[in-house]
Design an enzyme around this catalytic site. Structure first.
Site, PDB file in Angstrom:
ATOM      1  N   HIS A   1      66.371 -16.813  74.385  1.00 47.38           N
ATOM      2  CA  HIS A   1      67.134 -15.639  73.953  1.00 47.38           C
ATOM      3  C   HIS A   1      68.602 -15.951  73.709  1.00 47.38           C
ATOM      4  O   HIS A   1      69.327 -15.117  73.167  1.00 47.38           O
ATOM      5  CB  HIS A   1      66.976 -14.510  74.983  1.00 47.38           C
TER       6      HIS A   1
ATOM      7  N   LYS B   1      51.413  -8.014  67.680  1.00 52.18           N
ATOM      8  CA  LYS B   1      50.807  -9.268  67.223  1.00 52.18           C
ATOM      9  C   LYS B   1      50.376 -10.126  68.409  1.00 52.18           C
ATOM     10  O   LYS B   1      49.281 -10.699  68.418  1.00 52.18           O
ATOM     11  CB  LYS B   1      51.821 -10.019  66.361  1.00 52.18           C
ATOM     12  N   ASP B   2      51.232 -10.197  69.437  1.00 50.03           N
ATOM     13  CA  ASP B   2      50.907 -10.973  70.636  1.00 50.03           C
ATOM     14  C   ASP B   2      49.695 -10.404  71.354  1.00 50.03           C
ATOM     15  O   ASP B   2      48.842 -11.147  71.846  1.00 50.03           O
ATOM     16  CB  ASP B   2      52.106 -11.007  71.583  1.00 50.03           C
TER      17      ASP B   2
ATOM     18  N   GLU C   1      40.008 -34.153  85.188  1.00 46.60           N
ATOM     19  CA  GLU C   1      39.788 -32.996  84.325  1.00 46.60           C
ATOM     20  C   GLU C   1      40.199 -33.329  82.897  1.00 46.60           C
ATOM     21  O   GLU C   1      41.054 -34.188  82.656  1.00 46.60           O
ATOM     22  CB  GLU C   1      40.585 -31.788  84.835  1.00 46.60           C
TER      23      GLU C   1
ATOM     24  N   SER D   1      64.524 -17.720  68.294  1.00 44.26           N
ATOM     25  CA  SER D   1      63.278 -18.402  67.946  1.00 44.26           C
ATOM     26  C   SER D   1      63.450 -19.221  66.673  1.00 44.26           C
ATOM     27  O   SER D   1      64.171 -18.818  65.755  1.00 44.26           O
ATOM     28  CB  SER D   1      62.158 -17.383  67.721  1.00 44.26           C
TER      29      SER D   1
END
Length: 425
Positions: free
Chosen positions: A219, A248-249, A292, A223
């Site tokens: 922030h 959208k998220d 893993e 972005s």
């Protein structure tokens, strides 16, 4: 892309709180944060990762209430959770599968960051915090996997912790002392399990702190976006985070949740190893020790180097090199959409990571060892050779003048790169 606060307290209570702890102002500013309007669905994995972290902490805390960190009881306590605790099977599978989905999301998030140059100035600190999050995630997952105290878990702990003994090569007794300190004794035993359990419980909250720093850094600088071009006109090129990008998220999270639910309810053990359903036996080594899946590329790098110390340095170096990407890449262009030559090397890097993952699970043979060495070389060459050299000699495609050009001035060929960019070609 830090912006001035527009929040105005409306009541005496909110004014009083805002003067002392501006938490409401922070939330309000977060919701209206100007976000580049051309973000695609690859940017939704940040929200997916935040959800997965919360889910892992919630399920982990509840599981810890029923887990017994004792070598004589640990394996049976996991089975008790599965059989006797109300919805314990769901909690255990959600936590185990959630770890795999967590890493799947973070790998996609990191590949996206490399492809679109999200590590370049002014986002260097943002990227480095992200790599620190990845490193802590790996430590947390390794310790959590060990708590099952099955055959594969026990021997994974034994093998990985023993790697530190290679430091004896640098200074006599250093590695052995470090291994004994990690074990809490002279072998992997009850003290080791207790330490792993304590750290596995603690580190997720360290992750929360690092994620908060990551969001804060985001922030401050804003972005990145698919074009790699900085925002020039906030009104034309950005939209408020709420409700455009939250919607959208949420949609992306719902799709990701369906995939997560499929694995939890239909194939919860698909990504695990059947050997781990056998109680740990210090006197019986499994014929093929495999970690893993999300550790397999680094495990392949470890095995690719003949020297024990060299393998350890290469494995940790594969993570450490990620911190220096912002300075290794010499190109001034962020997005690989405009770097046709380096884009091919990037996809070669992605393939090498997938190949290393496959080779990490394969039995050791002359062929697999040679293949691991080749892809390990490419992994490091991508960062240490290709990034610096290609950035100097590559001729990138013209970039759009602004983000707005990509959606307000469509070129005749439909590329959406903007009239000036097309004319320059």
């Amino acid at each position: 892309m830090s912006h001035a606060s527009t929040y105005e307290p409306k009541t005496s209570v909110t004014r009083w709180l805002d003067a002392r702890l501006p938490i409401i102002r922070f939330i309000a500013d977060f919701m209206v944060f100007p976000t580049p309007r051309n973000l695609n669905y690859l940017w939704t994995f940040g929200a997916i990762l935040a959800f997965m972290l919360i889910a892992q902490i919630v399920t982990g805390v509840i599981l810890a209430m029923h887990f017994a960190p004792n070598t004589a009881l640990a394996f049976d306590s996991v089975e008790k959770i599965m059989r006797d605790v109300n919805y314990g099977w769901l909690l255990r599978y959600a936590h185990a599968v959630g770890a795999s989905m967590f890493f799947l999301a973070v790998y996609i998030h990191m590949f996206r960051g490399i492809y679109y140059g999200s590590y370049k100035a002014p986002r260097e600190v943002l990227w480095m915090i992200g790599v620190a999050i990845f490193l802590v995630m790996m430590a947390t997952a390794f310790m959590g996997y060990s708590l099952i105290w099955g055959q594969m878990s026990f021997w994974a702990v034994t093998v990985i912790t023993n790697l530190f003994s290679s430091l004896d090569t640098l200074y006599s007794g250093l590695g052995t002392t470090l291994v004994q300190w990690i074990w809490g004794g002279f072998s992997v035993d009850n003290a080791t399990l207790n330490r792993l359990f304590s750290l596995h419980y603690l580190l997720p909250f360290v992750l929360v702190g690092l994620v908060a720093l990551h969001v804060w850094a985001l922030h401050v600088v804003g972005s990145n976006n698919p074009t790699g071009v900085e925002v020039k006109n906030v009104e034309k090129e950005t939209l408020p985070f709420y409700a455009y990008f939250t919607t959208k998220d949420l949609f992306a999270l719902a799709v990701f949740g369906v995939i997560l639910a499929y694995f939890i309810f239909f194939t919860p053990n698909y990504l695990g190893d059947a050997v781990n359903y056998v109680p740990a036996n210090p006197l019986l080594t499994p014929p093929h020790i495999v970690p893993e899946w999300y550790f397999l590329p680094f495990y392949a790098i470890l095995r690719a180097v003949p020297s024990k110390l060299g393998g350890v340095l290469a494995m940790f170096g594969a993570i450490a090199v990620l911190f220096f990407i912002p300075w290794l890449d010499t190109s001034r262009v962020r997005s690989l959409n405009y770097r046709p030559m380096f884009r091919w090397f990037f996809w070669g890097f992605v393939f090498s990571c997938l190949a290393l993952g496959y080779l990490g699970a394969a039995p050791v043979t002359e062929t697999t060892t040679m293949a691991s060495q080749f892809f390990t070389f490419y992994y490091f060459a991508f960062f240490l050779i290709l990034m610096p050299v290609v950035g100097i000699y590559e001729t990138p495609k013209p970039q759009p003048d602004s983000i707005a050009d990509t959606f307000t001035h469509k070129s005749d060929d439909g590329s959406g790169r903007g009239a000036r960019a097309v004319a320059a070609e």
